[in-house]
Scaffold this motif. Structure first.
Motif, mmCIF file in Angstrom:
data_model
loop_
_atom_site.group_PDB
_atom_site.id
_atom_site.type_symbol
_atom_site.label_atom_id
_atom_site.label_comp_id
_atom_site.label_asym_id
_atom_site.label_seq_id
_atom_site.Cartn_x
_atom_site.Cartn_y
_atom_site.Cartn_z
ATOM 1 N N ALA A 276 0.927 -1.231 -0.112
ATOM 2 C CA ALA A 276 0.015 0.103 -0.021
ATOM 3 C C ALA A 276 1.082 1.263 0.023
ATOM 4 C CB ALA A 276 -0.971 -0.130 1.155
ATOM 5 N N ALA A 277 1.996 1.173 0.617
ATOM 6 C CA ALA A 277 2.947 2.723 0.745
ATOM 7 C C ALA A 277 3.793 2.588 -0.349
ATOM 8 C CB ALA A 277 3.395 2.445 2.084
ATOM 9 N N ARG A 278 4.075 1.556 -1.449
ATOM 10 C CA ARG A 278 4.763 1.823 -2.579
ATOM 11 C C ARG A 278 4.367 2.955 -3.468
ATOM 12 N NH1 ARG A 278 8.344 -2.372 -2.827
ATOM 13 N NH2 ARG A 278 7.940 -3.928 -0.944
ATOM 14 N N PRO A 279 5.039 3.323 -4.350
ATOM 15 C CA PRO A 279 4.847 4.417 -5.207
ATOM 16 C C PRO A 279 3.748 4.209 -6.199
ATOM 17 C CG PRO A 279 7.403 3.883 -5.346
ATOM 18 C CD PRO A 279 6.598 3.020 -4.697
ATOM 19 N N PRO A 280 3.053 4.842 -6.793
ATOM 20 C CA PRO A 280 1.814 4.590 -7.374
ATOM 21 C C PRO A 280 2.140 3.626 -8.734
ATOM 22 C CG PRO A 280 1.617 6.886 -6.904
ATOM 23 C CD PRO A 280 2.974 6.460 -6.477
ATOM 24 N N ALA A 281 3.162 3.904 -9.375
ATOM 25 C CA ALA A 281 3.614 3.021 -10.493
ATOM 26 C C ALA A 281 3.742 1.605 -10.308
ATOM 27 C CB ALA A 281 4.688 3.550 -11.294
ATOM 28 N N GLU A 282 4.402 1.422 -9.139
ATOM 29 C CA GLU A 282 4.646 0.123 -8.712
ATOM 30 C C GLU A 282 3.367 -0.440 -8.119
ATOM 31 O OE1 GLU A 282 7.280 -2.415 -5.704
ATOM 32 O OE2 GLU A 282 8.123 -0.388 -5.947
ATOM 33 N N ARG A 283 2.575 0.180 -7.368
ATOM 34 C CA ARG A 283 1.200 -0.558 -7.103
ATOM 35 C C ARG A 283 0.397 -0.827 -8.311
ATOM 36 N NH1 ARG A 283 0.820 4.242 -3.594
ATOM 37 N NH2 ARG A 283 -1.271 5.056 -4.763
ATOM 38 N N ALA A 284 0.483 -0.053 -9.143
ATOM 39 C CA ALA A 284 -0.241 -0.548 -10.653
ATOM 40 C C ALA A 284 0.511 -1.569 -11.002
ATOM 41 C CB ALA A 284 -0.223 0.615 -11.595
ATOM 42 N N ALA A 285 1.567 -1.752 -10.947
ATOM 43 C CA ALA A 285 2.291 -3.017 -11.390
ATOM 44 C C ALA A 285 1.830 -4.261 -10.778
ATOM 45 C CB ALA A 285 3.720 -2.861 -11.511
ATOM 46 N N TRP A 286 1.776 -4.080 -9.523
ATOM 47 C CA TRP A 286 1.394 -5.392 -8.801
ATOM 48 C C TRP A 286 -0.248 -5.469 -8.738
ATOM 49 C CZ3 TRP A 286 4.182 -8.711 -7.016
ATOM 50 C CH2 TRP A 286 5.648 -8.411 -6.475
ATOM 51 N N ARG A 287 -1.014 -4.349 -9.182
ATOM 52 C CA ARG A 287 -2.301 -4.716 -9.420
ATOM 53 C C ARG A 287 -2.537 -5.759 -10.248
ATOM 54 N NH1 ARG A 287 -4.015 0.313 -10.477
ATOM 55 N NH2 ARG A 287 -4.649 0.695 -8.197
ATOM 56 N N ALA A 288 -1.624 -5.197 -11.373
ATOM 57 C CA ALA A 288 -1.887 -6.144 -12.771
ATOM 58 C C ALA A 288 -1.383 -7.589 -12.381
ATOM 59 C CB ALA A 288 -0.771 -5.543 -13.766
ATOM 60 N N TRP A 289 -0.535 -7.764 -11.585
ATOM 61 C CA TRP A 289 -0.195 -9.247 -11.059
ATOM 62 C C TRP A 289 -1.118 -9.892 -10.286
ATOM 63 C CZ3 TRP A 289 5.170 -11.648 -11.034
ATOM 64 C CH2 TRP A 289 5.867 -11.259 -11.975
ATOM 65 N N PHE A 290 -1.822 -9.036 -9.437
ATOM 66 C CA PHE A 290 -2.871 -9.493 -8.485
ATOM 67 C C PHE A 290 -4.059 -9.960 -9.656
ATOM 68 C CE2 PHE A 290 -0.672 -8.447 -5.062
ATOM 69 C CZ PHE A 290 -1.362 -9.197 -3.837
ATOM 70 N N ASP A 291 -4.456 -9.135 -10.582
ATOM 71 C CA ASP A 291 -5.314 -9.483 -11.446
ATOM 72 C C ASP A 291 -5.091 -10.771 -12.227
ATOM 73 O OD1 ASP A 291 -7.364 -7.312 -10.727
ATOM 74 O OD2 ASP A 291 -6.563 -6.068 -12.405
#
Length: 334
Positions: A276-291
């Motif tokens: 949750a506290a990582r930079p927005p671009a990295e959170r977006a990358a992890w969101r893609a992996w979770f999806d």
């Protein structure tokens, strides 16, 4: 507007298999009319001859229980103090029999509510005397007894059959994906274990909760009388208003779709601490992996390979255990 729950008559459910197929598998709220109308507890509670306390006393194990006790001025609306630092009620330990007598007698000076009592512990034998034939096997019920009350909008992490035994209850439901518009309170400072939707108690146009106007029209209201039940899948938000002078609810919590020993919410907490506290671009990358790996909108992530090449992502309990063991090793630094 969120689609209203379907209604099913109790007579249509001739066992747990029918309940699973008709009620649970669609993963949406379902009203079951007359679900517990034949229970002795429901019939005695409706008699208004004072026999309820005596009936419950037959099963009372003499346990101390924790009651919510508030001044009459709160009118059973249990909630936070204005600054969220405390609550407008106090928790008080008392024998269950005393709580039942105080609730049944009514009061002009206090409002009292006893909830989430495991019947097998507090009232052994009561569940057997009031059985729900279509309930999931092995699931132990809990009982809730109180004056008129308004329970703040919250969710459960388990699937839930809520059976109204005495009084009337109004459930106001919001779907899980409304969470971003509900202005959820703290997750570690709660009234009864679960975070609540602060905006659900607000008046229209409250400037503190502008996004709630997007959720307000999605609310679905369900009216239940004595004997009726409501099935709610996990993570559905619900505000509950009990309007009788005496209100009793029995509920069954269980995970209808277990896939292993781990529950989803602790997994969510771990993901929050790690991502949750990582930079927005990295959170977006992890969101893609979770999806891709977890939510799978496009199907299994290895669908392009033969099943024998799916490795630990194969669909079997043994593979699920291997995924868990692999994750545990990584968490331990192995």
């Amino acid at each position: 507007m969120t689609e209203a729950p379907i209604e099913i008559d109790r007579a249509a459910l001739d066992g747990h298999d029918a309940f699973r197929r008709m009620v649970v598998d669609p993963c949406r709220p379902v009203v079951i009319r007359g679900a517990v109308a034949d229970w002795p507890l429901a019939q005695i509670a409706a008699s208004e001859d004072g026999s309820l306390a005596a009936y419950l006393a037959r099963f009372d194990a003499g346990r101390q229980v924790e009651a919510f006790v508030g001044d009459a001025a709160i009118a059973g609306r249990y909630q936070y103090s204005e600054d969220l630092s405390g609550f407008n009620f106090r928790r008080q330990a008392m024998p269950l029999g005393d709580a039942v007598r105080r609730i049944a007698a009514g009061s002009d000076s206090e409002t009292l509510y006893v909830g989430s009592l495991p019947m097998a512990v507090a009232l052994p034998g009561l569940a057997e005397d009031n059985a729900l034939p279509f309930a999931p096997p092995g699931v132990a019920p809990l009982i809730w007894i109180g004056h008129a009350s308004i329970i703040a909008c919250h969710y459960d992490m388990m699937d839930n059959i809520a059976c109204v035994v005495a009084g009337r209850r109004t459930f106001t439901l919001y779907p899980p994906d409304a969470i971003g518009d509900l202005y959820v309170g703290p997750i570690d400072h709660t009234m009864a274990g679960q975070p609540v939707a602060l905006a659900a108690e607000a008046a229209p146009g409250d400037p503190r909760y502008p996004r709630f106007e997007q959720a307000r029209h999605r609310a679905v209201t369900v009216e239940l009388g004595p004997g009726d039940a409501l099935y709610m899948p996990k993570l559905w938000w619900h505000r509950v208003e009990a309007t009788g002078a005496l209100n009793i609810l029995v509920n069954y919590w269980w995970d209808a779709f277990p896939v292993g020993p781990d529950q989803p919410f602790p997994t969510l907490l771990l993901a929050m601490s790690a991502i949750a506290a990582r930079p927005p671009a990295e959170r977006a990358a992890w969101r893609a992996w979770f999806d891709h790996y977890v939510f799978r909108p496009d199907g299994h992530p290895l669908a392009h390979l033969p099943e024998e090449r799916h490795g630990i992502l194969g669909e079997s309990p043994a593979n699920a255990k291997m995924v868990r063991a692999h994750a545990m090793r990584m968490l331990r630094g192995g």
